[in-house]
Design a protein around this motif. Structure first.
Motif, PDB file in Angstrom:
ATOM      1  N   UNK A   1       0.825  -1.212   0.000  1.00 56.89           N
ATOM      2  CA  UNK A   1       0.000   0.000   0.000  1.00 56.89           C
ATOM      3  C   UNK A   1       0.864   1.270   0.000  1.00 56.89           C
ATOM      4  N   UNK A   2       1.984   1.239   0.696  1.00 57.87           N
ATOM      5  CA  UNK A   2       2.867   2.406   0.714  1.00 57.87           C
ATOM      6  C   UNK A   2       3.451   2.690  -0.671  1.00 57.87           C
ATOM      7  N   UNK A   3       3.817   1.648  -1.400  1.00 58.47           N
ATOM      8  CA  UNK A   3       4.421   1.820  -2.723  1.00 58.47           C
ATOM      9  C   UNK A   3       3.395   2.147  -3.801  1.00 58.47           C
ATOM     10  N   UNK A   4       2.216   1.503  -3.705  1.00 58.19           N
ATOM     11  CA  UNK A   4       1.168   1.664  -4.725  1.00 58.19           C
ATOM     12  C   UNK A   4      -0.171   1.868  -3.993  1.00 58.19           C
ATOM     13  N   UNK A   5      -0.408   3.079  -3.479  1.00 54.64           N
ATOM     14  CA  UNK A   5      -1.585   3.313  -2.646  1.00 54.64           C
ATOM     15  C   UNK A   5      -2.926   3.054  -3.329  1.00 54.64           C
ATOM     16  N   UNK A   6      -2.951   3.144  -4.654  1.00 53.82           N
ATOM     17  CA  UNK A   6      -4.219   2.902  -5.351  1.00 53.82           C
ATOM     18  C   UNK A   6      -4.302   1.499  -5.941  1.00 53.82           C
ATOM     19  N   UNK A   7      -3.435   0.596  -5.500  1.00 52.61           N
ATOM     20  CA  UNK A   7      -3.424  -0.778  -6.027  1.00 52.61           C
ATOM     21  C   UNK A   7      -4.763  -1.453  -5.744  1.00 52.61           C
ATOM     22  N   UNK A   8      -5.352  -2.004  -6.789  1.00 57.73           N
ATOM     23  CA  UNK A   8      -6.593  -2.777  -6.667  1.00 57.73           C
ATOM     24  C   UNK A   8      -6.364  -4.117  -7.333  1.00 57.73           C
ATOM     25  N   UNK A   9      -6.908  -5.142  -6.729  1.00 58.08           N
ATOM     26  CA  UNK A   9      -6.712  -6.499  -7.214  1.00 58.08           C
ATOM     27  C   UNK A   9      -8.010  -7.061  -7.756  1.00 58.08           C
ATOM     28  N   UNK A  10      -7.885  -7.812  -8.832  1.00 57.26           N
ATOM     29  CA  UNK A  10      -9.004  -8.520  -9.430  1.00 57.26           C
ATOM     30  C   UNK A  10      -8.626  -9.983  -9.515  1.00 57.26           C
ATOM     31  N   UNK A  11      -9.452 -10.848  -8.975  1.00 53.97           N
ATOM     32  CA  UNK A  11      -9.202 -12.276  -9.115  1.00 53.97           C
ATOM     33  C   UNK A  11      -9.709 -12.680 -10.487  1.00 53.97           C
ATOM     34  N   UNK A  12      -8.787 -13.092 -11.340  1.00 51.41           N
ATOM     35  CA  UNK A  12      -9.126 -13.404 -12.719  1.00 51.41           C
ATOM     36  C   UNK A  12      -9.395 -14.880 -12.952  1.00 51.41           C
ATOM     37  N   UNK A  13      -8.900 -15.720 -12.059  1.00 51.53           N
ATOM     38  CA  UNK A  13      -9.084 -17.153 -12.237  1.00 51.53           C
ATOM     39  C   UNK A  13      -8.925 -17.812 -10.877  1.00 51.53           C
ATOM     40  N   UNK A  14      -9.680 -18.858 -10.643  1.00 51.16           N
ATOM     41  CA  UNK A  14      -9.541 -19.599  -9.391  1.00 51.16           C
ATOM     42  C   UNK A  14     -10.031 -21.025  -9.592  1.00 51.16           C
ATOM     43  N   UNK A  15      -9.504 -21.897  -8.768  1.00 50.95           N
ATOM     44  CA  UNK A  15      -9.980 -23.270  -8.743  1.00 50.95           C
ATOM     45  C   UNK A  15      -9.807 -23.784  -7.325  1.00 50.95           C
ATOM     46  N   UNK A  16     -10.716 -24.635  -6.916  1.00 47.93           N
ATOM     47  CA  UNK A  16     -10.678 -25.149  -5.563  1.00 47.93           C
ATOM     48  C   UNK A  16     -10.760 -26.667  -5.565  1.00 47.93           C
ATOM     49  N   UNK A  17      -9.977 -27.258  -4.682  1.00 49.14           N
ATOM     50  CA  UNK A  17     -10.001 -28.700  -4.476  1.00 49.14           C
ATOM     51  C   UNK A  17     -10.036 -28.920  -2.972  1.00 49.14           C
ATOM     52  N   UNK A  18     -11.177 -29.314  -2.451  1.00 47.70           N
ATOM     53  CA  UNK A  18     -11.328 -29.468  -1.006  1.00 47.70           C
ATOM     54  C   UNK A  18     -11.159 -28.131  -0.325  1.00 47.70           C
ATOM     55  N   UNK A  19     -10.239 -28.073   0.640  1.00 50.33           N
ATOM     56  CA  UNK A  19     -10.029 -26.813   1.368  1.00 50.33           C
ATOM     57  C   UNK A  19      -8.874 -25.990   0.792  1.00 50.33           C
ATOM     58  N   UNK A  20      -8.359 -26.384  -0.382  1.00 48.93           N
ATOM     59  CA  UNK A  20      -7.272 -25.648  -1.009  1.00 48.93           C
ATOM     60  C   UNK A  20      -7.784 -24.876  -2.218  1.00 48.93           C
ATOM     61  N   UNK A  21      -7.431 -23.591  -2.264  1.00 55.54           N
ATOM     62  CA  UNK A  21      -7.853 -22.694  -3.329  1.00 55.54           C
ATOM     63  C   UNK A  21      -6.627 -22.127  -4.030  1.00 55.54           C
ATOM     64  N   UNK A  22      -6.665 -22.128  -5.357  1.00 53.87           N
ATOM     65  CA  UNK A  22      -5.627 -21.522  -6.186  1.00 53.87           C
ATOM     66  C   UNK A  22      -6.250 -20.317  -6.874  1.00 53.87           C
ATOM     67  N   UNK A  23      -5.586 -19.159  -6.816  1.00 51.46           N
ATOM     68  CA  UNK A  23      -6.091 -17.982  -7.519  1.00 51.46           C
ATOM     69  C   UNK A  23      -4.977 -17.318  -8.313  1.00 51.46           C
ATOM     70  N   UNK A  24      -5.399 -16.734  -9.420  1.00 47.43           N
ATOM     71  CA  UNK A  24      -4.541 -15.853 -10.202  1.00 47.43           C
ATOM     72  C   UNK A  24      -5.191 -14.497 -10.139  1.00 47.43           C
ATOM     73  N   UNK A  25      -4.485 -13.552  -9.560  1.00 48.76           N
ATOM     74  CA  UNK A  25      -5.040 -12.208  -9.397  1.00 48.76           C
ATOM     75  C   UNK A  25      -4.187 -11.215 -10.165  1.00 48.76           C
ATOM     76  N   UNK A  26      -4.805 -10.109 -10.514  1.00 55.30           N
ATOM     77  CA  UNK A  26      -4.107  -9.037 -11.219  1.00 55.30           C
ATOM     78  C   UNK A  26      -4.183  -7.792 -10.344  1.00 55.30           C
ATOM     79  N   UNK A  27      -3.032  -7.197 -10.089  1.00 51.14           N
ATOM     80  CA  UNK A  27      -2.969  -5.966  -9.308  1.00 51.14           C
ATOM     81  C   UNK A  27      -2.593  -4.801 -10.200  1.00 51.14           C
ATOM     82  N   UNK A  28      -3.380  -3.725 -10.092  1.00 49.67           N
ATOM     83  CA  UNK A  28      -3.134  -2.539 -10.922  1.00 49.67           C
ATOM     84  C   UNK A  28      -3.175  -1.285 -10.069  1.00 49.67           C
ATOM     85  N   UNK A  29      -2.310  -0.350 -10.393  1.00 49.09           N
ATOM     86  CA  UNK A  29      -2.279   0.923  -9.692  1.00 49.09           C
ATOM     87  C   UNK A  29      -1.149   1.772 -10.235  1.00 49.09           C
ATOM     88  N   UNK A  30      -0.743   2.751  -9.435  1.00 46.25           N
ATOM     89  CA  UNK A  30       0.323   3.667  -9.827  1.00 46.25           C
ATOM     90  C   UNK A  30       1.357   3.731  -8.711  1.00 46.25           C
TER      91      UNK A  30
END
Length: 143
Positions: A62-91
């Motif tokens: 947050x200190x480096x990129x105060x306007x950073x926002x993340x979007x989860x673009x892909x996810x898959x779950x197997x039992x209690x384990x979750x895999x996500x691919x997220x994209x972070x964008x900001x300035x």
């Protein structure tokens, strides 16, 4: 402790939206188990040290990129384990290995979490730190 009805995707979404996008680590106390096992490079630890590392990472991002926002673009779950691919964008309007560059940041983060009873009990993370270094101009300054 969070409700058992809370999905793993809801938990990781809160991590990004309420933690990394705001720099407020208080969400960690709610959604991470006190005995969290953290595997991410530079943050690896267990229990209170792991919790402290996650909170510090939120503050650093947050200190480096105060306007950073993340979007989860892909996810898959197997039992209690979750895999996500997220994209972070900001300035890069905060300092990051030097003065703020103001550059647009667009990075990918891969996270694998084990979520039980609405809390993250184990985490592996791979943020694209190389892209962050390149986009902020840090690599160019080294060359």
């Amino acid at each position: 402790m969070a409700s058992q009805a809370t999905s793993a995707l809801d938990v990781i979404t809160r991590m990004f939206e309420e933690g990394f996008s705001t720099g407020d680590g208080s969400v960690v106390d709610e959604i991470c188990h006190p005995d969290l096992i953290e595997h991410q490079f530079g943050m690896a630890a267990r229990g209170p040290d792991a919790i402290a590392h996650v909170k510090a990472a939120m503050a650093d991002v947050h200190a480096a990129v105060p306007d950073m926002r993340f979007t989860i673009e892909d996810s898959t779950q197997d039992g209690d384990q979750l895999w996500v691919r997220a994209r972070g964008r900001g300035h890069a309007s905060g300092p990051f290995f030097g003065p703020p560059s103001g550059a647009e940041i667009d990075i990918t983060v891969i996270d694998v979490v084990t979520v039980r009873d609405g809390q993250i009990v184990e985490h592996w993370g791979v943020p694209d730190r190389f892209a962050m270094l390149a986009q902020t101009g840090v690599l160019a300054r080294l060359g």
